[in-house]
Design an enzyme around this catalytic site. Structure first.
Site, PDB file in Angstrom:
ATOM      1  N   HIS A  84       0.813  -1.257   0.044  1.00  0.00           N
ATOM      2  CA  HIS A  84      -0.016  -0.072  -0.210  1.00  0.00           C
ATOM      3  C   HIS A  84       0.816   1.235  -0.033  1.00  0.00           C
ATOM      4  O   HIS A  84       0.392   2.167  -0.260  1.00  0.00           O
ATOM      5  CB  HIS A  84      -1.050   0.288   1.191  1.00  0.00           C
ATOM      6  CG  HIS A  84      -0.526   0.056   2.568  1.00  0.00           C
ATOM      7  ND1 HIS A  84      -0.228  -0.860   3.515  1.00  0.00           N
ATOM      8  CD2 HIS A  84      -0.070   1.332   3.190  1.00  0.00           C
ATOM      9  CE1 HIS A  84       0.286  -0.367   4.525  1.00  0.00           C
ATOM     10  NE2 HIS A  84       0.305   0.970   4.360  1.00  0.00           N
ATOM     11  N   ASP A 220       0.856  -7.878   2.025  1.00  0.00           N
ATOM     12  CA  ASP A 220       1.216  -6.237   1.937  1.00  0.00           C
ATOM     13  C   ASP A 220       2.612  -5.888   1.970  1.00  0.00           C
ATOM     14  O   ASP A 220       3.247  -5.422   2.844  1.00  0.00           O
ATOM     15  CB  ASP A 220       0.503  -5.695   2.998  1.00  0.00           C
ATOM     16  CG  ASP A 220       0.450  -4.242   2.783  1.00  0.00           C
ATOM     17  OD1 ASP A 220       0.965  -3.788   1.772  1.00  0.00           O
ATOM     18  OD2 ASP A 220      -0.371  -3.503   3.717  1.00  0.00           O
ATOM     19  N   SER A 652       3.964   2.081   8.659  1.00  0.00           N
ATOM     20  CA  SER A 652       3.563   1.012   7.523  1.00  0.00           C
ATOM     21  C   SER A 652       4.874   0.939   7.049  1.00  0.00           C
ATOM     22  O   SER A 652       5.759   1.858   6.275  1.00  0.00           O
ATOM     23  CB  SER A 652       2.510   1.536   6.803  1.00  0.00           C
ATOM     24  OG  SER A 652       1.321   1.560   7.027  1.00  0.00           O
TER      25      SER A 652
END
Length: 721
Positions: A84, A220, A652
């Site tokens: 992402h 991810d 992240s």
């Protein structure tokens, strides 16, 4: 009742025992109890992570990239981060004929790696405490606005001096609103290229349904590469550049993790709010997050509806749809978590104890007064709160307003000497501003932008009389219905040249006077809206100046009451968190195990997005029992794991390391019950979610197959026997 807020980690640190709570700065690592860290499971000296004397250690391999974290995992500048985090890169390179968002990407060779336009990797170099220098720059008796300006000027001076060195990107980071100021020095590499990203079906498996939840089965992950000049120094994107050769890398562990294992993570958490007072937290709970959830939820719905219209709109809006959805769901999670955990009430409980303790100590009179003054600031800003919120949100929604407001502010600031400009509009940021506007062109869809503008202007129109925007009132006149506002938007946008990129590029280089002479209706609106926005920002600067004096006074009392080092709130600077692989019980009768597997992913897979998977992946997954990446204890290929690491937005892509400093996972999310951990850490519920590194290696090995052999070798993986 659980111990309120920051007391858990601080009290335990003081006693020589470390709790999982805490986002520790590299400078603080040497202050932590070494035996306590060893007892937790850290098997290397703290100096292996970061040696302040030499500015070296494993943390040199942890880089800041476009609001995410990435880590260097090969001597040739290979970066590991989340899928992402590269979504906008995939969107930039996608067309209806070659949809990389859906299909994914794997460079056949290094020369085929795709440019990440506008992206840059910041490699940490040095951290210098400049608190004394900043405080000396403030004139005695300065009011809030003067104090804020004096601090900003000294910060800009320190940054300018730091950036005289080639390739440097520097900033003065403010910790806990003025308790400490640190000059952060980075090397900025502006040539970052996409190496690998899985298909969206895997990289975003589960979509918004699974977002912020457990169990997770999402791949991810993605790989990038830093390119540099032949001397290994930062250079603008060029065919002459070569992959960065570096000795600062993280080594992957092929052994993975098991329940109970010690882990640590390092990254760039963006913002947390644990140092706020109870009244300030109450303001966030009652005003900020409800309005944020409502606004971004509405914009998400508009974008999603538009995405179904045609393929070109879907590709243009894909990145914004995902971003809006994430922000809206996060806001809802913050509201739910603040309420579920009674965090505001717990904060009041702690502060009342501190106030009672301070009342008997004359030297703490300043702290008590500071607490009362901070509460007074919250009350003062209520009158303009909703309008200021909408003004601040203008550039995050409709792109026409973003373009016009950026041009108006840039032209206004360019008329000043560089050191007197707002930091975001100094010459050092010229290319960043221009590149951001250029990259936004790929996400532009006129019909959607009109719908977003109608929604935003309607919200301005619905404000109570006396707190409305004069600029919007002049635009709308007596128009209040959605149809009438839509008509005003059509009239506003029809003649403007701001939406044309060649014209916009020309305007970017024009003076304020030249832009005014254009009499462009959208620009004219932007000029008056920017006047209102600058007035709101000036009020905020006055508050920030006062808070920079008040917050430190109050926190010094809190720290004295608690004892021992306390990790400061997140502020986009490098932090380290310690913890263990642990499951949790979100509610009565439910126990979440800390690991998920390939068989679990297959069981969740279905025929419709976001749970549909490519046939090639399904075939490979059904052979997982024979894979070399199979975990003997699980009897399966591991996919993701939980830990009690203290993370938030910005982390992240952060590497998760074992006690030897080897990379075992990749952080990408938190569980729903931990969304509000930005305000307070609950050891029973705070869990972050990471991809097991073995799932990435299995995907490259079993799904990408021969195409990924060279990439696996670069990651230190031998060919399959």
């Amino acid at each position: 009742m659980r111990t309120p807020l920051a007391m858990v980690s601080a009290a335990l640190v003081a006693a020589g025992v470390l709790a999982a709570e805490g986002k520790w700065t590299p400078q603080q690592l040497g202050q932590l109890d070494r035996q306590a860290l060893a007892d937790l499971g850290l098997g290397v000296p703290v100096s292996t992570l970061w040696d302040p004397a030499t500015g070296s250690g494993l943390l040199r391999a942890v880089v800041d990239i476009d609001g995410c974290t990435a880590s260097v995992v090969s001597p040739d500048g290979l970066l590991l981060t989340n899928h992402h985090c590269v979504y906008s890169m995939l969107q930039q390179q996608s067309t209806p004929q070659a949809d990389l968002i859906s299909s994914g990407f794997l460079a056949a060779e290094r020369g085929a790696e795709l440019p990440g336009y506008g992206s840059a990797a910041l490699v940490p170099m040095r951290f210098t405490d400049v608190t004394t220098e900043i405080e000396k720059a403030v004139p005695p008796g300065a009011d809030g606005l003067s104090r804020s300006h004096a601090i900003a000027q000294r910060q800009k001076g320190l940054v300018a001096e730091c950036e005289r060195q080639p390739g440097r990107r520097c900033r003065v980071a403010t910790f806990d609103d003025g308790l400490q100021y640190v000059l952060v020095e980075n090397l900025e590499y502006p040539d970052v290229r996409l190496v690998y990203a899985p298909a969206r079906a895997l990289g975003d498996f589960g979509g918004e349904i699974d977002n912020w939840t457990w169990p997770r089965h999402t791949g991810d992950f993605a790989l990038l590469r830093i390119w540099a000049n032949r001397q290994g120094l930062p250079a603008q994107p060029s065919r002459e550049n070569v992959p960065l050769r570096t000795g600062h890398t993280l080594r992957l562990s092929m052994a993975g993790v098991a329940p109970g294992d010690f882990v640590l993570t390092a990254g760039y958490p963006s913002r947390s709010f644990r140092s706020l007072t109870a009244p300030e937290m109450g303001e966030r709970a009652a005003l900020y997050f409800p309005l944020r959830a409502e606004l971004y939820g509405a914009w998400q719905a508009i974008l999603e509806k538009a995405s179904t219209r045609e393929e070109s709109a879907r590709l243009a809006l894909a990145d914004r749809v995902q971003s809006m959805a994430n922000v809206a769901k996060n806001a809802r999670g913050q509201i739910a978590g603040l309420s579920r955990g009674n965090l505001v009430e717990k904060k009041w409980s702690l502060e009342n104890r501190v106030l009672a303790w301070a009342a008997n100590r004359p030297e703490m009179g300043e702290a008590v007064a500071a607490h009362h003054s901070l509460a007074g600031i919250v009350e003062q800003r209520r009158a303009t709160w909703r309008r200021d919120f909408l003004l601040d949100s203008m550039q995050r929604g409709p792109l026409p307003l973003y373009f016009a407001l950026t041009l108006a502010r840039w032209a206004h600031e360019r008329g000043k000497p560089d050191m007197e400009r707002q930091p975001a509009y100094m010459e050092r940021n010229r290319e960043r501003l221009r590149e951001a506007m250029e990259q936004s062109q790929t996400g532009f869809d006129l019909a959607t932008e009109k719908s977003l503008m109608v929604d935003l202007l309607g919200r301005f129109a619905a404000l109570p009389e006396g707190s409305r925007s004069p600029a919007v009132e002049r635009l709308l006149g007596s128009s209040r219905s959605r149809e009438a506002i839509a008509g005003r938007v059509d009239v506003l946008l029809a003649p403007t040249r701001v939406l044309d990129w060649p014209s916009q590029r020309t305007m970017f280089n024009e003076s304020y006077a030249a832009l005014r002479l254009r009499r462009d209706p959208l620009l004219e609106l932007a000029f008056v809206l920017d006047d209102e926005l600058r007035a709101a920002e000036q009020r905020q600067e006055h508050e920030e100046g006062e808070i920079s004096l008040l917050r430190p006074a109050w926190l010094r009392a809190v720290h004295a009451f608690v004892g021992g080092p306390v990790s400061p709130d997140a502020n986009d600077t490098l932090r380290v968190s310690f913890g263990h692989v642990l499951g949790y019980s979100p509610r009565d009768g439910v126990q979440m195990l800390p690991q998920t597997t390939l068989h679990g992913l297959l069981a969740k897979a279905g025929e419709a997005p976001p749970f549909a998977l490519p046939e090639g992946f399904l075939i490979a997954a059904r052979r997982g029992d024979a894979s070399r990446w199979r975990d003997a204890a699980l009897g399966d290929v591991p996919v993701a794991f939980l830990a009690d690491l203290d993370t938030t937005s910005g982390t992240s892509g952060s590497p998760v390391l074992n006690g030897k400093g080897e990379l075992v996972g990749l952080n990408f999310d938190r569980v729903w019950e931990a969304v509000a951990s930005d305000f307070g850490y609950d050891p029973e519920l705070n869990r972050n979610i990471s991809v097991d590194i073995r799932f990435l290696l299995w995907t490259l090995d079993a799904v990408a197959g021969p195409r990924a052999v060279m990439l696996l070798r670069e990651l230190g993986v031998a060919s399959t026997p």
